[in-house]
Design a protein around this motif. Structure first.
Motif, PDB file in Angstrom:
ATOM      1  N   LYS A  36       8.996   4.150 -10.076  1.00  0.00           N
ATOM      2  CA  LYS A  36       8.168   5.053  -9.295  1.00  0.00           C
ATOM      3  C   LYS A  36       6.829   4.404  -9.015  1.00  0.00           C
ATOM      4  CE  LYS A  36       6.436   7.592 -13.348  1.00  0.00           C
ATOM      5  NZ  LYS A  36       6.282   8.916 -13.981  1.00  0.00           N
ATOM      6  N   VAL A  37       6.133   4.947  -8.037  1.00  0.00           N
ATOM      7  CA  VAL A  37       4.784   4.499  -7.691  1.00  0.00           C
ATOM      8  C   VAL A  37       3.825   5.651  -7.962  1.00  0.00           C
ATOM      9  CG1 VAL A  37       3.240   3.782  -5.823  1.00  0.00           C
ATOM     10  CG2 VAL A  37       5.562   2.840  -5.956  1.00  0.00           C
ATOM     11  N   LEU A  38       2.756   5.366  -8.692  1.00  0.00           N
ATOM     12  CA  LEU A  38       1.683   6.339  -8.873  1.00  0.00           C
ATOM     13  C   LEU A  38       0.543   5.958  -7.942  1.00  0.00           C
ATOM     14  CD1 LEU A  38       1.432   6.962 -12.736  1.00  0.00           C
ATOM     15  CD2 LEU A  38       2.876   8.077 -11.035  1.00  0.00           C
ATOM     16  N   MET A  39       0.059   6.934  -7.203  1.00  0.00           N
ATOM     17  CA  MET A  39      -0.971   6.666  -6.207  1.00  0.00           C
ATOM     18  C   MET A  39      -2.108   7.675  -6.340  1.00  0.00           C
ATOM     19  SD  MET A  39      -0.380   6.366  -2.075  1.00  0.00           S
ATOM     20  CE  MET A  39       0.750   4.981  -2.256  1.00  0.00           C
ATOM     21  N   PHE A  40      -3.338   7.171  -6.270  1.00  0.00           N
ATOM     22  CA  PHE A  40      -4.496   8.058  -6.275  1.00  0.00           C
ATOM     23  C   PHE A  40      -4.371   9.027  -5.105  1.00  0.00           C
ATOM     24  CE2 PHE A  40      -9.182   8.450  -5.021  1.00  0.00           C
ATOM     25  CZ  PHE A  40      -9.385   9.549  -5.837  1.00  0.00           C
ATOM     26  N   LYS A  41      -4.542  10.313  -5.399  1.00  0.00           N
ATOM     27  CA  LYS A  41      -4.260  11.341  -4.398  1.00  0.00           C
ATOM     28  C   LYS A  41      -5.132  11.236  -3.153  1.00  0.00           C
ATOM     29  CE  LYS A  41      -7.027  14.658  -7.074  1.00  0.00           C
ATOM     30  NZ  LYS A  41      -6.987  15.949  -7.795  1.00  0.00           N
ATOM     31  N   ASN A  42      -6.300  10.597  -3.259  1.00  0.00           N
ATOM     32  CA  ASN A  42      -7.172  10.450  -2.094  1.00  0.00           C
ATOM     33  C   ASN A  42      -7.150   9.042  -1.504  1.00  0.00           C
ATOM     34  OD1 ASN A  42      -8.040  13.132  -2.280  1.00  0.00           O
ATOM     35  ND2 ASN A  42      -9.677  12.613  -3.717  1.00  0.00           N
ATOM     36  N   ALA A  43      -6.210   8.218  -1.930  1.00  0.00           N
ATOM     37  CA  ALA A  43      -6.128   6.844  -1.430  1.00  0.00           C
ATOM     38  C   ALA A  43      -5.768   6.835   0.055  1.00  0.00           C
ATOM     39  CB  ALA A  43      -5.089   6.051  -2.218  1.00  0.00           C
ATOM     40  N   SER A  44      -6.344   5.879   0.805  1.00  0.00           N
ATOM     41  CA  SER A  44      -6.069   5.808   2.237  1.00  0.00           C
ATOM     42  C   SER A  44      -6.186   4.358   2.700  1.00  0.00           C
ATOM     43  CB  SER A  44      -7.053   6.691   3.011  1.00  0.00           C
ATOM     44  OG  SER A  44      -8.390   6.250   2.792  1.00  0.00           O
ATOM     45  N   GLY A  45      -5.791   4.137   3.945  1.00  0.00           N
ATOM     46  CA  GLY A  45      -5.870   2.809   4.521  1.00  0.00           C
ATOM     47  C   GLY A  45      -4.511   2.274   4.918  1.00  0.00           C
ATOM     48  N   GLU A  46      -4.499   1.164   5.660  1.00  0.00           N
ATOM     49  CA  GLU A  46      -3.255   0.583   6.150  1.00  0.00           C
ATOM     50  C   GLU A  46      -2.337   0.151   5.009  1.00  0.00           C
ATOM     51  OE1 GLU A  46      -3.796  -2.514   8.972  1.00  0.00           O
ATOM     52  OE2 GLU A  46      -5.069  -1.324  10.314  1.00  0.00           O
ATOM     53  N   ALA A  47      -2.916  -0.449   3.973  1.00  0.00           N
ATOM     54  CA  ALA A  47      -2.098  -0.900   2.840  1.00  0.00           C
ATOM     55  C   ALA A  47      -1.414   0.270   2.147  1.00  0.00           C
ATOM     56  CB  ALA A  47      -2.959  -1.670   1.845  1.00  0.00           C
ATOM     57  N   ILE A  48      -2.137   1.377   2.024  1.00  0.00           N
ATOM     58  CA  ILE A  48      -1.567   2.574   1.391  1.00  0.00           C
ATOM     59  C   ILE A  48      -0.423   3.126   2.241  1.00  0.00           C
ATOM     60  CG2 ILE A  48      -2.030   4.991   0.804  1.00  0.00           C
ATOM     61  CD1 ILE A  48      -3.072   3.023  -1.258  1.00  0.00           C
ATOM     62  N   ASN A  49      -0.630   3.178   3.547  1.00  0.00           N
ATOM     63  CA  ASN A  49       0.426   3.655   4.442  1.00  0.00           C
ATOM     64  C   ASN A  49       1.663   2.768   4.369  1.00  0.00           C
ATOM     65  OD1 ASN A  49      -1.208   5.761   5.315  1.00  0.00           O
ATOM     66  ND2 ASN A  49      -2.017   4.608   7.062  1.00  0.00           N
ATOM     67  N   GLU A  50       1.430   1.450   4.260  1.00  0.00           N
ATOM     68  CA  GLU A  50       2.560   0.522   4.165  1.00  0.00           C
ATOM     69  C   GLU A  50       3.330   0.736   2.864  1.00  0.00           C
ATOM     70  OE1 GLU A  50       3.573  -4.232   4.693  1.00  0.00           O
ATOM     71  OE2 GLU A  50       1.508  -3.613   4.241  1.00  0.00           O
TER      72      GLU A  50
END
Length: 248
Positions: A27-41
């Protein structure tokens, strides 16, 4: 649940590269407010690879690693997941009668490990798990299974409902363990292709999933005490399947 540091991938580029390289990710854990092209990818790659993404506070990520995680942490899986249809085809090509387990809401990795160990001993070829709501198949699970999780086929699906449909299309009957069911385990015909659904100890099998199963059954008990551990119950069921197939 504790995660070994060596199983953690931290940072946007490392996680992206791991997903692109086809590494098996739990699984991937992601900061709930993370954003940007890398995050979208990363989100898209995770979706393409059927890897669940969980959104968490930054404090959770900080507690997992000391490196700069940039709002993203991934857990490497200790086993490699297989495609359900390919496993069905593989079993049929070997001339074996399919026997699969479906785990719905089983979260304790020790139970999952014990289930895998018994499943392998009783001739089951695969365990089907959902991509969410199941215990991580980490080093602890593999250790508890005595290595069985590395030998039995594990199919991770995004919907157990769809998995049951796929089993039905392949002529595999699906049975659900439910302690209030009228039919007893011993009354089932289990010599034909079969999949057994086992629910978590707290909530049991999800009602919608239960409704699309072919039959429901219970394990008879002499004194009405209804508190079998899920791994023990699974072992009893699988032994009945093996007994029928050996003596049949």
């Amino acid at each position: 649940m504790f995660q070994s540091k060596k199983n953690i991938i931290a940072g946007r580029n490392p996680v992206t590269e791991a997903l692109k390289a086809g590494q098996t990710i739990d699984k991937v854990l992601m900061f709930k407010n993370a954003s940007g092209e890398a995050i979208n990818e990363i989100r898209q790659l995770a979706k393409d690879n059927n890897v669940p993404v969980q959104y968490v506070p930054n404090e959770k990520l900080n507690s997992l690693t000391n490196v700069q995680h940039q709002g993203v942490v991934a857990f490497k899986s200790a086993i490699r997941y297989q495609d359900l249809q390919q496993v069905i085809d593989w079993v049929n090509e070997k001339g074996e009668v399919p026997l699969f387990l479906i785990l719905d809401g089983v979260t304790d990795v020790r139970n999952i490990g014990a289930i895998a160990r018994t499943a392998l001993c009783c001739g089951a070829q695969a365990i089907i798990i959902p991509d969410k709501g199941v215990g991580a198949l980490n080093e602890d699970a593999v250790k508890t299974s005595a290595g069985a999780l590395e030998l039995i086929q594990i199919c991770r699906v995004n919907s157990l409902m769809k998995a049951v449909d796929e089993l039905h299309l392949n002529g595999i009957k699906v049975f659900a363990s439910e302690m209030t069911a009228k039919k007893r385990l011993f009354d089932l015909e289990l010599k034909e292709p079969a999949a057994i659904v086992m629910g978590g100890e707290e909530k049991g099998v999800f009602p919608a999933l239960m409704r699309i199963c072919d039959e429901q059954f219970h394990i008879p008990m002499s004194n009405g005490f209804e508190s079998l551990n899920v791994s023990v119950a699974t072992g009893m069921i699988l032994y009945e399947v093996m007994k029928q197939r050996i003596t049949g």
